[in-house]
Design an enzyme around this catalytic site. Structure first.
Site, PDB file in Angstrom:
ATOM      1  N   HIS A   1     -18.770   1.219  12.023  1.00  0.00           N
ATOM      2  CA  HIS A   1     -19.621   0.027  12.081  1.00  0.00           C
ATOM      3  C   HIS A   1     -20.312  -0.018  13.444  1.00  0.00           C
ATOM      4  O   HIS A   1     -19.662   0.058  14.489  1.00  0.00           O
ATOM      5  CB  HIS A   1     -18.744  -1.208  11.869  1.00  0.00           C
ATOM      6  CG  HIS A   1     -19.491  -2.497  11.764  1.00  0.00           C
ATOM      7  ND1 HIS A   1     -20.063  -2.933  10.586  1.00  0.00           N
ATOM      8  CD2 HIS A   1     -19.746  -3.466  12.689  1.00  0.00           C
ATOM      9  CE1 HIS A   1     -20.641  -4.116  10.787  1.00  0.00           C
ATOM     10  NE2 HIS A   1     -20.460  -4.451  12.055  1.00  0.00           N
TER      11      HIS A   1
ATOM     12  N   MET B   1     -28.175  -7.260  14.431  1.00  0.00           N
ATOM     13  CA  MET B   1     -28.201  -8.661  14.858  1.00  0.00           C
ATOM     14  C   MET B   1     -29.410  -8.823  15.769  1.00  0.00           C
ATOM     15  O   MET B   1     -29.289  -9.014  16.988  1.00  0.00           O
ATOM     16  CB  MET B   1     -26.885  -9.004  15.584  1.00  0.00           C
ATOM     17  CG  MET B   1     -25.708  -9.114  14.637  1.00  0.00           C
ATOM     18  SD  MET B   1     -24.123  -9.029  15.468  1.00  0.00           S
ATOM     19  CE  MET B   1     -23.917  -7.257  15.541  1.00  0.00           C
TER      20      MET B   1
ATOM     21  N   HIS C   1     -25.256  -2.713  11.663  1.00  0.00           N
ATOM     22  CA  HIS C   1     -25.369  -4.174  11.543  1.00  0.00           C
ATOM     23  C   HIS C   1     -26.393  -4.655  12.565  1.00  0.00           C
ATOM     24  O   HIS C   1     -26.111  -4.689  13.764  1.00  0.00           O
ATOM     25  CB  HIS C   1     -23.972  -4.766  11.805  1.00  0.00           C
ATOM     26  CG  HIS C   1     -23.925  -6.256  11.774  1.00  0.00           C
ATOM     27  ND1 HIS C   1     -22.829  -6.963  12.239  1.00  0.00           N
ATOM     28  CD2 HIS C   1     -24.804  -7.193  11.338  1.00  0.00           C
ATOM     29  CE1 HIS C   1     -23.044  -8.259  12.084  1.00  0.00           C
ATOM     30  NE2 HIS C   1     -24.237  -8.421  11.555  1.00  0.00           N
TER      31      HIS C   1
ATOM     32  N   ASP D   1     -16.715  -9.400   8.538  1.00  0.00           N
ATOM     33  CA  ASP D   1     -16.939  -8.954   9.912  1.00  0.00           C
ATOM     34  C   ASP D   1     -16.571 -10.040  10.913  1.00  0.00           C
ATOM     35  O   ASP D   1     -17.238 -11.069  10.987  1.00  0.00           O
ATOM     36  CB  ASP D   1     -18.415  -8.556  10.064  1.00  0.00           C
ATOM     37  CG  ASP D   1     -18.698  -7.884  11.397  1.00  0.00           C
ATOM     38  OD1 ASP D   1     -17.749  -7.667  12.170  1.00  0.00           O
ATOM     39  OD2 ASP D   1     -19.884  -7.579  11.642  1.00  0.00           O
ATOM     40  N   GLY D   2     -15.507  -9.766  11.685  1.00  0.00           N
ATOM     41  CA  GLY D   2     -15.135 -10.658  12.780  1.00  0.00           C
ATOM     42  C   GLY D   2     -13.706 -11.149  12.689  1.00  0.00           C
ATOM     43  O   GLY D   2     -13.313 -11.765  11.696  1.00  0.00           O
ATOM     44  N   GLY D   3     -12.924 -10.819  13.696  1.00  0.00           N
ATOM     45  CA  GLY D   3     -11.562 -11.339  13.783  1.00  0.00           C
ATOM     46  C   GLY D   3     -10.611 -10.831  12.710  1.00  0.00           C
ATOM     47  O   GLY D   3      -9.577 -11.454  12.456  1.00  0.00           O
TER      48      GLY D   3
ATOM     49  N   SER E   1     -15.389  -1.143  14.277  1.00  0.00           N
ATOM     50  CA  SER E   1     -16.607  -1.409  15.045  1.00  0.00           C
ATOM     51  C   SER E   1     -16.543  -0.713  16.399  1.00  0.00           C
ATOM     52  O   SER E   1     -15.693  -1.012  17.233  1.00  0.00           O
ATOM     53  CB  SER E   1     -16.795  -2.910  15.257  1.00  0.00           C
ATOM     54  OG  SER E   1     -17.854  -3.093  16.176  1.00  0.00           O
TER      55      SER E   1
ATOM     56  N   SER F   1     -11.850  -5.157  17.881  1.00  0.00           N
ATOM     57  CA  SER F   1     -10.797  -5.217  18.896  1.00  0.00           C
ATOM     58  C   SER F   1      -9.413  -4.960  18.311  1.00  0.00           C
ATOM     59  O   SER F   1      -8.561  -4.376  18.985  1.00  0.00           O
ATOM     60  CB  SER F   1     -10.838  -6.556  19.621  1.00  0.00           C
ATOM     61  OG  SER F   1     -10.981  -7.612  18.704  1.00  0.00           O
TER      62      SER F   1
ATOM     63  N   MET G   1     -27.219  -5.597  18.986  1.00  0.00           N
ATOM     64  CA  MET G   1     -27.499  -6.974  19.434  1.00  0.00           C
ATOM     65  C   MET G   1     -28.651  -6.970  20.421  1.00  0.00           C
ATOM     66  O   MET G   1     -28.657  -6.166  21.356  1.00  0.00           O
ATOM     67  CB  MET G   1     -26.256  -7.542  20.128  1.00  0.00           C
ATOM     68  CG  MET G   1     -25.010  -7.514  19.273  1.00  0.00           C
ATOM     69  SD  MET G   1     -23.612  -8.136  20.210  1.00  0.00           S
ATOM     70  CE  MET G   1     -22.319  -8.021  18.973  1.00  0.00           C
TER      71      MET G   1
ATOM     72  N   GLY H   1     -22.209 -11.912  17.850  1.00  0.00           N
ATOM     73  CA  GLY H   1     -22.585 -11.785  19.261  1.00  0.00           C
ATOM     74  C   GLY H   1     -21.504 -11.162  20.125  1.00  0.00           C
ATOM     75  O   GLY H   1     -21.823 -10.541  21.145  1.00  0.00           O
TER      76      GLY H   1
ATOM     77  N   MET I   1     -20.043 -13.038   7.840  1.00  0.00           N
ATOM     78  CA  MET I   1     -19.577 -13.130   9.222  1.00  0.00           C
ATOM     79  C   MET I   1     -18.419 -14.129   9.285  1.00  0.00           C
ATOM     80  O   MET I   1     -18.573 -15.292   8.904  1.00  0.00           O
ATOM     81  CB  MET I   1     -20.705 -13.605  10.149  1.00  0.00           C
ATOM     82  CG  MET I   1     -21.855 -12.624  10.312  1.00  0.00           C
ATOM     83  SD  MET I   1     -21.376 -10.957  10.813  1.00  0.00           S
ATOM     84  CE  MET I   1     -20.472 -11.267  12.331  1.00  0.00           C
TER      85      MET I   1
ATOM     86  N   ASP J   1     -22.787  -2.131  15.850  1.00  0.00           N
ATOM     87  CA  ASP J   1     -23.320  -3.477  16.085  1.00  0.00           C
ATOM     88  C   ASP J   1     -24.492  -3.441  17.050  1.00  0.00           C
ATOM     89  O   ASP J   1     -24.324  -3.146  18.234  1.00  0.00           O
ATOM     90  CB  ASP J   1     -22.214  -4.363  16.675  1.00  0.00           C
ATOM     91  CG  ASP J   1     -21.204  -4.787  15.630  1.00  0.00           C
ATOM     92  OD1 ASP J   1     -21.621  -5.303  14.582  1.00  0.00           O
ATOM     93  OD2 ASP J   1     -19.993  -4.599  15.866  1.00  0.00           O
TER      94      ASP J   1
END
Ligand code: DX5
Ligand code: ZN
Length: 216
Positions: A33, A68, A66, A175-177, A8, A198, A37, A142, A137, A35
């Site tokens: 990816h 959002m 993506h 997606d996420g963590g 991302s 990250s 927002m 966010g 997710m 994002d």
């Protein structure tokens, strides 16, 4: 099919976007990816069309966009025009989801639907055969850098069964963590694409981190 990796760009250094994209070009990433927002659907604003266009200008990997945002129908054509290969909308943002999926495919893009952590995979039963991708997710959308929600494993398993039962070709994206601890478990449960922000960009060697994820 080996797992596909979609770093991302949200976690990259926006002041050096060109070199960040070029780094991903050299990596084993399968997608970039992106994002988007809007500060309404999610409590954060990232970037929009001009920045996506700038990323696309340098990218040699397809863009996995993506959205959002509320009212995604208003922007499908515009995101396709700035290079989106996959366009993913949120289930929670679409009143006429079937129509939205149809519109994405008519633009020649692959169609994805994202589900927030609280949204059941069962709600996709009637559109699953129309989809190229389902994005689960594993954090509340966010922000990058949030903690992975453990219930995601059960959702992947359930969704995988549903996809098989419906004879759908949809790929499961997480997606996420995402990190090297949860990645093997996600792949084992049926994930086909892992998004990682990250964990890739904050690592000492992002190229090696993408390679390590790719080996899951
Ligand atoms: C969260 C975004 C994610 C985010 C992932 O709202 O949709 O794609 O960039 O970032 P990490 O991998 O840091 O959780
Ligand atoms: Zn995302």
């Amino acid at each position: 099919m080996p797992v596909q990796i979609a770093p991302s760009i949200l976690a990259s250094d926006f002041a050096n976007l060109q070199s960040e994209v070029e780094m991903l070009n050299r990596s084993e990433a399968d997608y970039i990816h992106v994002d988007i927002m809007d500060g309404v659907f999610v409590p954060n604003i990232s970037f929009g069309l001009p920045v996506t266009e700038a990323i696309h200008r340098h990218a040699r990997k397809p863009l996995d966009v993506h959205l959002m945002i509320v009212n995604p129908d208003l922007y499908l054509e515009a995101f396709r025009a700035v290079g989106a290969e996959i366009i993913t909308v949120h289930y929670e943002a679409c009143t006429h989801l079937h129509r939205t999926i149809d519109a994405i495919k008519k633009l020649g893009a692959k169609a994805g639907v994202a589900l927030n952590p609280h949204t059941s995979v069962d709600l996709l039963g009637d559109v699953l055969t129309d989809l190229d991708l389902v994005c689960l997710m594993s954090v509340n959308p966010g922000f990058g850098g949030q903690k992975f929600i453990e219930n995601t494993y059960a959702k992947v398993t359930k969704l995988k069964k549903l996809i098989e039962a419906k004879n759908s070709k949809a790929i499961i994206e997480i997606d996420g963590g995402v990190n090297l601890q949860n990645a093997p478990l996600l792949v084992e449960a049926g994930a086909g694409i892992l998004v990682a922000g990250s964990f890739v960009f904050n690592s000492p060697d992002p190229l090696a981190t993408v390679s390590a994820l790719k080996k899951m």
